[in-house]
Design a protein around this motif. Structure first.
Motif, PDB file in Angstrom:
ATOM      1  N   PHE A   1       0.822  -1.202   0.000  1.00  0.00           N
ATOM      2  CA  PHE A   1       0.000   0.000   0.000  1.00  0.00           C
ATOM      3  C   PHE A   1       0.863   1.261   0.000  1.00  0.00           C
ATOM      4  CE2 PHE A   1      -2.252   3.358   2.336  1.00  0.00           C
ATOM      5  CZ  PHE A   1      -3.435   3.446   1.601  1.00  0.00           C
ATOM      6  N   VAL A   2       1.869   1.328   0.888  1.00  0.00           N
ATOM      7  CA  VAL A   2       2.687   2.548   0.960  1.00  0.00           C
ATOM      8  C   VAL A   2       3.517   2.749  -0.308  1.00  0.00           C
ATOM      9  CG1 VAL A   2       2.743   2.574   3.488  1.00  0.00           C
ATOM     10  CG2 VAL A   2       4.646   1.573   2.240  1.00  0.00           C
ATOM     11  N   THR A   3       3.857   1.665  -0.999  1.00  0.00           N
ATOM     12  CA  THR A   3       4.622   1.836  -2.239  1.00  0.00           C
ATOM     13  C   THR A   3       3.736   2.295  -3.394  1.00  0.00           C
ATOM     14  OG1 THR A   3       4.405  -0.483  -2.896  1.00  0.00           O
ATOM     15  CG2 THR A   3       6.332   0.106  -1.571  1.00  0.00           C
ATOM     16  N   LEU A   4       2.438   2.017  -3.327  1.00  0.00           N
ATOM     17  CA  LEU A   4       1.512   2.415  -4.382  1.00  0.00           C
ATOM     18  C   LEU A   4       0.959   3.827  -4.192  1.00  0.00           C
ATOM     19  CD1 LEU A   4      -0.468  -0.918  -4.778  1.00  0.00           C
ATOM     20  CD2 LEU A   4       1.218   0.041  -6.371  1.00  0.00           C
ATOM     21  N   MET A   5       1.050   4.349  -2.972  1.00  0.00           N
ATOM     22  CA  MET A   5       0.528   5.684  -2.684  1.00  0.00           C
ATOM     23  C   MET A   5       1.495   6.754  -3.174  1.00  0.00           C
ATOM     24  SD  MET A   5      -2.416   5.459  -1.264  1.00  0.00           S
ATOM     25  CE  MET A   5      -2.677   7.035  -0.469  1.00  0.00           C
ATOM     26  N   PRO A   6       0.955   7.929  -3.535  1.00  0.00           N
ATOM     27  CA  PRO A   6       1.858   9.047  -3.832  1.00  0.00           C
ATOM     28  C   PRO A   6       2.723   9.313  -2.586  1.00  0.00           C
ATOM     29  CG  PRO A   6      -0.411   9.583  -4.406  1.00  0.00           C
ATOM     30  CD  PRO A   6      -0.440   8.282  -3.668  1.00  0.00           C
ATOM     31  N   THR A   7       4.013   9.464  -2.760  1.00  0.00           N
ATOM     32  CA  THR A   7       4.927   9.610  -1.628  1.00  0.00           C
ATOM     33  C   THR A   7       4.849  11.026  -1.056  1.00  0.00           C
ATOM     34  OG1 THR A   7       6.375   8.009  -2.676  1.00  0.00           O
ATOM     35  CG2 THR A   7       7.315   9.297  -0.890  1.00  0.00           C
ATOM     36  N   PRO A   8       4.407  11.161   0.213  1.00  0.00           N
ATOM     37  CA  PRO A   8       4.293  12.492   0.810  1.00  0.00           C
ATOM     38  C   PRO A   8       5.605  13.281   0.777  1.00  0.00           C
ATOM     39  CG  PRO A   8       3.141  10.885   2.156  1.00  0.00           C
ATOM     40  CD  PRO A   8       3.897  10.117   1.114  1.00  0.00           C
ATOM     41  N   ALA A   9       6.737  12.611   0.927  1.00  0.00           N
ATOM     42  CA  ALA A   9       8.025  13.308   0.909  1.00  0.00           C
ATOM     43  C   ALA A   9       8.261  13.967  -0.453  1.00  0.00           C
ATOM     44  CB  ALA A   9       9.164  12.344   1.235  1.00  0.00           C
ATOM     45  N   ASP A  10       7.812  13.333  -1.520  1.00  0.00           N
ATOM     46  CA  ASP A  10       8.023  13.876  -2.864  1.00  0.00           C
ATOM     47  C   ASP A  10       7.132  15.071  -3.168  1.00  0.00           C
ATOM     48  OD1 ASP A  10       9.936  11.966  -3.307  1.00  0.00           O
ATOM     49  OD2 ASP A  10       8.598  10.628  -4.434  1.00  0.00           O
ATOM     50  N   THR A  11       6.022  15.188  -2.448  1.00  0.00           N
ATOM     51  CA  THR A  11       5.096  16.299  -2.679  1.00  0.00           C
ATOM     52  C   THR A  11       5.200  17.360  -1.588  1.00  0.00           C
ATOM     53  OG1 THR A  11       3.321  15.079  -1.572  1.00  0.00           O
ATOM     54  CG2 THR A  11       3.471  14.858  -3.968  1.00  0.00           C
ATOM     55  N   ASP A  12       6.215  17.232  -0.730  1.00  0.00           N
ATOM     56  CA  ASP A  12       6.439  18.181   0.372  1.00  0.00           C
ATOM     57  C   ASP A  12       5.236  18.319   1.292  1.00  0.00           C
ATOM     58  OD1 ASP A  12       9.091  18.768  -0.255  1.00  0.00           O
ATOM     59  OD2 ASP A  12       8.486  20.282  -1.729  1.00  0.00           O
ATOM     60  N   ASP A  13       4.481  17.245   1.471  1.00  0.00           N
ATOM     61  CA  ASP A  13       3.397  17.266   2.455  1.00  0.00           C
ATOM     62  C   ASP A  13       3.988  17.523   3.834  1.00  0.00           C
ATOM     63  OD1 ASP A  13       1.515  16.716   0.559  1.00  0.00           O
ATOM     64  OD2 ASP A  13       0.931  14.767   1.356  1.00  0.00           O
ATOM     65  N   PRO A  14       3.249  18.214   4.680  1.00  0.00           N
ATOM     66  CA  PRO A  14       3.777  18.457   6.031  1.00  0.00           C
ATOM     67  C   PRO A  14       3.948  17.150   6.794  1.00  0.00           C
ATOM     68  CG  PRO A  14       1.487  19.180   5.858  1.00  0.00           C
ATOM     69  CD  PRO A  14       1.924  18.774   4.488  1.00  0.00           C
ATOM     70  N   ARG A  15       5.008  17.105   7.588  1.00  0.00           N
ATOM     71  CA  ARG A  15       5.233  15.959   8.478  1.00  0.00           C
ATOM     72  C   ARG A  15       4.641  16.321   9.817  1.00  0.00           C
ATOM     73  NH1 ARG A  15       9.374  12.251   7.903  1.00  0.00           N
ATOM     74  NH2 ARG A  15       9.661  12.409  10.134  1.00  0.00           N
ATOM     75  N   ASP A  16       3.702  15.523  10.291  1.00  0.00           N
ATOM     76  CA  ASP A  16       3.097  15.832  11.571  1.00  0.00           C
ATOM     77  C   ASP A  16       2.660  14.542  12.249  1.00  0.00           C
ATOM     78  OD1 ASP A  16       2.088  17.277  13.705  1.00  0.00           O
ATOM     79  OD2 ASP A  16       1.121  18.748  12.412  1.00  0.00           O
ATOM     80  N   CYS A  17       3.247  14.283  13.381  1.00  0.00           N
ATOM     81  CA  CYS A  17       2.952  13.083  14.151  1.00  0.00           C
ATOM     82  C   CYS A  17       2.992  13.487  15.617  1.00  0.00           C
ATOM     83  CB  CYS A  17       3.987  12.000  13.858  1.00  0.00           C
ATOM     84  SG  CYS A  17       3.710  10.447  14.712  1.00  0.00           S
ATOM     85  N   LYS A  18       1.912  13.248  16.325  1.00  0.00           N
ATOM     86  CA  LYS A  18       1.804  13.679  17.722  1.00  0.00           C
ATOM     87  C   LYS A  18       1.540  12.465  18.611  1.00  0.00           C
ATOM     88  CE  LYS A  18      -1.068  16.594  20.645  1.00  0.00           C
ATOM     89  NZ  LYS A  18      -2.298  17.410  20.658  1.00  0.00           N
ATOM     90  N   PHE A  19       2.388  12.283  19.605  1.00  0.00           N
ATOM     91  CA  PHE A  19       2.162  11.244  20.592  1.00  0.00           C
ATOM     92  C   PHE A  19       1.078  11.716  21.548  1.00  0.00           C
ATOM     93  CE2 PHE A  19       6.366  10.308  19.123  1.00  0.00           C
ATOM     94  CZ  PHE A  19       6.437   8.937  19.162  1.00  0.00           C
ATOM     95  N   GLU A  20       0.078  10.892  21.757  1.00  0.00           N
ATOM     96  CA  GLU A  20      -0.997  11.224  22.683  1.00  0.00           C
ATOM     97  C   GLU A  20      -0.816  10.487  24.010  1.00  0.00           C
ATOM     98  OE1 GLU A  20      -3.251  13.463  22.089  1.00  0.00           O
ATOM     99  OE2 GLU A  20      -3.267  13.684  19.920  1.00  0.00           O
ATOM    100  N   VAL A  21      -0.728   9.145  23.929  1.00  0.00           N
ATOM    101  CA  VAL A  21      -0.662   8.333  25.143  1.00  0.00           C
ATOM    102  C   VAL A  21       0.198   7.107  24.880  1.00  0.00           C
ATOM    103  CG1 VAL A  21      -2.001   6.927  26.782  1.00  0.00           C
ATOM    104  CG2 VAL A  21      -2.981   9.038  25.902  1.00  0.00           C
ATOM    105  N   LEU A  22       1.007   6.768  25.849  1.00  0.00           N
ATOM    106  CA  LEU A  22       1.721   5.496  25.837  1.00  0.00           C
ATOM    107  C   LEU A  22       1.392   4.795  27.140  1.00  0.00           C
ATOM    108  CD1 LEU A  22       3.820   3.437  24.829  1.00  0.00           C
ATOM    109  CD2 LEU A  22       5.564   4.847  25.924  1.00  0.00           C
TER     110      LEU A  22
END
Length: 168
Positions: free
Chosen positions: A87-108
């Protein structure tokens, strides 16, 4: 429980993923060796999606891991790790389109050799809430199950859509 969860919010970090040690378990402990391993798994998971790199996904997920979720009100069940890699190889690559990187830890929440990590992340043009169930295996911490929620389904090529798994 919701009030407790908010006490662990480290805040959103723009272009970098917050370190796992910014989040602690419900008893206020996280062994140093586990901190680095959790961070490595989350880095591999998010960077694997962001860069379309299936090898990073394989490092983060146990070979028998399953992925389920609900997107745009539709449930999807039974995606394997291998199909997620495809799936990730078939999707447009966010890095190539300069999509924002955003990942937030909520709870561990960790008890012994099992843990659950809740994150919110922006990937493939959609905000997701992910729950990653993890086990400490002989190879270290690995995701064994991922459930996710999104208000919409990412715009995906037909081949990628077919890999999402069975629906209700």
């Amino acid at each position: 429980i919701a009030a407790l969860s908010h006490s662990w919010l480290p805040g959103r970090v723009g272009s970098t993923i917050p370190r796992a040690w910014d989040v602690i378990d419900h008893q206020g402990r996280l062994p140093m060796s586990d901190k680095a391993q959790f961070q490595s798994v989350i880095d591999d998971y998010y960077n694997g999606m962001y860069h379309g790199d299936p090898d990073l996904i394989r490092k983060a997920f146990h070979p028998e891991a399953r992925l389920e979720g609900k997107m745009a009100g539709q449930a999807f069940y039974g995606m394997s790790r291998d199909n997620f890699c495809k799936f990730v190889t078939l999707m447009p690559t966010p890095a190539d389109t300069d999509d924002p990187r955003d990942c937030k830890f909520e709870v561990l929440d960790q008890t012994g050799d099992q843990a659950v990590l809740k994150i919110t992340d922006y990937i493939f043009g959609v905000w997701f809430v992910d729950y990653l169930s993890m086990l400490n295996t002989a190879e270290g911490w690995r995701v064994v199950n991922k459930t996710d929620y999104a208000d919409e389904i990412p715009n995906a090529p037909e081949g990628a859509k077919e890999l999402l798994g069975s629906t209700e």
